[in-house]
Enzyme design. Sequence first.
Site, mmCIF file in Angstrom:
data_model
loop_
_atom_site.group_PDB
_atom_site.id
_atom_site.type_symbol
_atom_site.label_atom_id
_atom_site.label_comp_id
_atom_site.label_asym_id
_atom_site.label_seq_id
_atom_site.Cartn_x
_atom_site.Cartn_y
_atom_site.Cartn_z
ATOM 1 N N PRO A 2 0.824 -1.199 0.000
ATOM 2 C CA PRO A 2 0.000 0.000 0.000
ATOM 3 C C PRO A 2 0.862 1.255 0.000
ATOM 4 C CG PRO A 2 -0.231 -1.304 2.026
ATOM 5 C CD PRO A 2 1.003 -1.714 1.356
ATOM 6 N N GLU A 3 0.546 2.137 -0.918
ATOM 7 C CA GLU A 3 1.194 3.436 -0.986
ATOM 8 C C GLU A 3 0.180 4.486 -0.542
ATOM 9 O OE1 GLU A 3 3.280 4.025 -4.708
ATOM 10 O OE2 GLU A 3 3.312 1.903 -5.117
ATOM 11 N N LYS A 58 2.825 6.734 4.307
ATOM 12 C CA LYS A 58 2.135 5.444 4.200
ATOM 13 C C LYS A 58 1.680 4.925 5.564
ATOM 14 C CE LYS A 58 5.257 4.358 0.396
ATOM 15 N NZ LYS A 58 6.454 3.573 0.005
ATOM 16 N N ARG A 260 14.774 -2.770 -7.034
ATOM 17 C CA ARG A 260 13.360 -2.640 -7.371
ATOM 18 C C ARG A 260 13.211 -2.525 -8.879
ATOM 19 N NH1 ARG A 260 10.773 -0.326 -2.869
ATOM 20 N NH2 ARG A 260 8.906 -1.251 -3.778
#
Length: 270
Positions: A2-3, A58, A260
């Site tokens: 979740p951002e 966040k 990433r």
Amino acid sequence: MPELPEVETIVRDLRLIVPQRTIKAVRVLRPNVVQGTEETFISTLIGKTFRSISRRGKNIVSHMSHDYVLVINLGMTGRLALDTDNSALTHPAVQFQLDRGRPLVYDDIRRFGKLRLFKEPDWESQSDRLGPEPLSPDYTYTDLYEKLASSSSPVRSWLLNQKNLAGVGNIYANEALHLAGVHPRRPSNNLTEPESKLLHQSLKTILYSAIENRGTTLRNYRDTSGLRGRNKPNLKVYGRHEQACFSCKSLVERIVFSNRSAFFCPDCQR
DNA sequence: AGTGTATCCTGCAGGC
DNA sequence: TGCCTGCAGGATACAC
């Protein structure tokens, strides 16, 4: 997982559920998601009342009675929901028994999330270590431009660092860079003022539209009712490796740096 | 200061 | 069907 938009969605849901409710009992099923000792966590929270819920980056920030703050970072797979009979809460980690209604459950498949307790001033100083909120009205493109100028790291890595900007994660960093036409590997201090202005506006556009769609569900994300976000069809590059760019038909590329994946269009983003 | 690597975990997709 | 590898929205600690 979740951002900012996903956390914002959950926070808005929680505001309809928990304020003015008092915690009657706490069960910690997975002690490693709680900071500090399980005993302290439980004894501190019992009898406290939820006053208000906010978001910082966040983090879900629950202001409790007696100046306590419960801060929840969902990590990759954290969820908050009221337990129901047909609940999809498969990996419950912490249960809060409230003074009425069903228990509030923190569920986390991978358990990278963390529940932390602070006194109000301690949370304030912790919060000060995070960068500005990208959606705050007083966050200007000049702020972004000047801070980018002091770093040589790739702009995608810069955007992911919560000390620079709070709330942006890998999906929306990649999407905003695509909208702004900036290559994810460009050194931050290489961006021009007009490019910074465009990136600043792109971040707002991308984040606001994701909030309107209640977040992006790729796999695990659910809101407090267990529903998926509807933003995935809006993604232009994230996860679209080897598919055609919607703007120019070039193939979207995937590269890996800072451990990433980065997705970008080689023609639209130089 | 930055980067690469490893770590905390589980689950899923894809290749064989 | 099963086994193996790689990968996943995050955050942090470490060596170089």
